[in-house]
Design an enzyme around this catalytic site. Structure first.
Site, PDB file in Angstrom:
ATOM      1  N   SER A  12       0.853  -1.182   0.000  1.00 58.31           N
ATOM      2  CA  SER A  12       0.000   0.000   0.000  1.00 58.31           C
ATOM      3  C   SER A  12       0.892   1.237   0.000  1.00 58.31           C
ATOM      4  O   SER A  12       1.726   1.401  -0.885  1.00 58.31           O
ATOM      5  CB  SER A  12      -0.940  -0.045   1.209  1.00 58.31           C
ATOM      6  OG  SER A  12      -1.858   1.017   1.181  1.00 58.31           O
ATOM      7  N   HIS A  39      -2.310  -1.049  -3.666  1.00 59.41           N
ATOM      8  CA  HIS A  39      -3.357  -0.032  -3.512  1.00 59.41           C
ATOM      9  C   HIS A  39      -3.000   1.196  -4.335  1.00 59.41           C
ATOM     10  O   HIS A  39      -1.871   1.653  -4.319  1.00 59.41           O
ATOM     11  CB  HIS A  39      -3.487   0.394  -2.041  1.00 59.41           C
ATOM     12  CG  HIS A  39      -4.043  -0.687  -1.171  1.00 59.41           C
ATOM     13  ND1 HIS A  39      -4.028  -0.597   0.193  1.00 59.41           N
ATOM     14  CD2 HIS A  39      -4.626  -1.861  -1.469  1.00 59.41           C
ATOM     15  CE1 HIS A  39      -4.596  -1.686   0.714  1.00 59.41           C
ATOM     16  NE2 HIS A  39      -4.953  -2.474  -0.292  1.00 59.41           N
ATOM     17  N   ASP A 133      -5.088  -4.080   5.556  1.00 60.89           N
ATOM     18  CA  ASP A 133      -5.451  -4.991   4.466  1.00 60.89           C
ATOM     19  C   ASP A 133      -4.335  -6.033   4.302  1.00 60.89           C
ATOM     20  O   ASP A 133      -3.152  -5.720   4.417  1.00 60.89           O
ATOM     21  CB  ASP A 133      -5.624  -4.193   3.167  1.00 60.89           C
ATOM     22  CG  ASP A 133      -6.230  -5.046   2.053  1.00 60.89           C
ATOM     23  OD1 ASP A 133      -6.833  -6.093   2.371  1.00 60.89           O
ATOM     24  OD2 ASP A 133      -6.095  -4.659   0.882  1.00 60.89           O
TER      25      ASP A 133
END
Lengths: 199, 231
Positions: A12, A39, A133
């Site tokens: 991310s 992401h 996540d």
């Protein structure tokens, strides 16, 4: 003998630089397929991210289209605004299901589907990021006998994602960013060039 | 050139008194009435003017109405202008057919009923003006469509270019990022140029002019001073 056929990576915040470094460290004859959920914002359909990473890597980097085959030695990127899933038949699927952990592509979605399809033949890698996540996905990979790698939070641009993964799933290896590529190469082995599928 | 809101009416009759009467008759329609006294003059007029309808006398010395109509129909530019024949006597069916095959859309038989003449001409004028209006709208729409496509292209160019630059920057490829931004700016300028025509400022000009404005320690030139001295 190589037991790990698929590497799934999730990243991310700060992930692109980390991914670039990992991919640049993998040999041309790397022995497994790689699938990446990074992401990012919604972008035009063109494979801008894949092209950027391809400059860093000896391996072909491709943005996945629905039902694409999982190819050893290739880096398969989740496209912007789609979930990337691994299917049992050796193919990928894309989905526009709702966001998970505010994200699409979601790392959990990729990791959980990979755990279900590949069980002990998958390696999950959690890189830098600022949200949790991937933690649930990595836990599923470990439960099904797969191998869990987490970037050492001390070497991460943002430590929250590796820390969340370690807290929830634990890890088989926690290594510095620079050690991830060599570790993956040991885990997945190398395939003679003649057996590599080239683009 | 006829203004957009006016239609041209061409009246062809070899007798000036007939022309005068028709001109007066059509006056209340407030359109652009052109009167000529021969088929040759009519063909000449049609070369450089557009008409909504042609009122054409059948019986004229030299080139008669039928022959004039045939020649009008032979030309691409005037082929679709409706022709109404004016005739001084009752036609038999054979002559009427001859007229229609020459391209007539209607007959008006003398003595003319003034109200009917005006009403018929008014119908053709309305059709013409309506067609012109539709053509103008279609032209505007296609122009808007082109602009919309150019705007979308600009949007894609910028979003794509900035994504390339952002990823290159995150990967530490600063030269690549700079190049991507430069290329994006150039591409955006190209598309903007298409979009705006000449109504634009070139951002590159601003950048290039920038350094020249940095104070050099000398007194700044007085605007217009050079020009005054040169005179």
């Amino acid at each position: 003998m190589t037991t790990h056929e698929l590497v799934v990576m999730g990243a991310s915040w700060g992930g692109l630089a980390a991914l670039g470094l990992v991919l640049s460290g993998l040999p041309r004859d790397f022995g497994a397929a790689i699938a990446v959920a990074q992401h990012r914002g919604v972008e035009p359909a063109d494979a801008v991210l894949a092209d950027a990473l391809a400059r860093k890597s000896a391996l072909p980097v491709r943005e996945v289209h629905d039902k694409d085959p999982i190819v050893p030695g290739w880096v398969h990127m989740a496209p912007s605004d789609y979930h990337l899933l691994v299917e049992r038949g050796g193919t990928f699927a894309l989905s526009t299901d709702p966001r998970e952990q505010y994200s699409r592509p979601s790392i959990d979605v990729l990791f959980e589907s990979a755990a279900d399809a590949y069980a002990s033949r998958v390696v999950g890698v959690i890189l830098t990021g600022a949200n949790p996540d991937g933690a649930a996905g990595l836990a599923r990979i470990r439960r099904r006998g797969g191998f869990a790698v987490v970037q050492d939070p001390a070497t991460a641009d943002r430590a929250a994602m590796p820390e969340a993964a370690m807290a929830r799933a634990g890890a088989d290896e926690v290594v510095a960013l620079s050690e991830i590529a060599p570790l993956l190469t040991r885990l997945c082995g190398r395939v003679p060039a003649t057996e590599q599928a080239r683009p | 050139m006829i203004p957009d809101e006016q239609a041209g009416i061409l009246v062809v009759d070899d007798r000036p008194e007939n022309l005068l009467a028709l001109r007066e008759l059509l006056e209340p329609l407030h359109q652009d009435v052109t009167c000529v006294t021969s088929g040759d003059d009519a063909l000449r007029c049609l070369l450089n003017q557009e008409f909504a309808v042609i009122l054409l006398d059948v019986q004229m010395p030299g080139m008669d109405g039928f022959e004039t109509a045939r020649r009008i129909k032979q030309r691409e530019k005037s082929r679709y202008i409706p022709i109404v024949f004016l005739t001084a006597y009752s036609f038999d069916s054979h002559q009427a057919l001859q007229g229609y095959s020459a391209g007539a859309v209607d007959y008006l038989v003398r003595p003319l009923d003034l109200g009917i003449v005006r009403s018929k001409v008014a119908v053709f004028v309305d059709l013409y003006l309506e067609r012109k209006r539709a053509e103008r709208l279609a032209a505007q729409l296609s122009k808007l469509d082109v602009r919309r496509r150019q705007a979308l292209e600009l949007n894609d160019t910028i979003v794509q270019g900035l994504a390339v630059a952002k990823y290159a920057f995150e990967l530490g490829e600063h030269d690549q990022a700079r190049a991507a931004i430069g290329e994006t700016l150039e591409a955006a300028k190209r598309v903007l140029g298409d979009l705006l025509g000449d109504d634009r400022v070139d951002p590159g000009d601003l950048v290039r002019e920038g350094p020249a404005r940095v104070p050099t320690g000398h007194a700044p030139p007085i605007p217009g001073h050079e020009a005054r001295r040169g005179r």
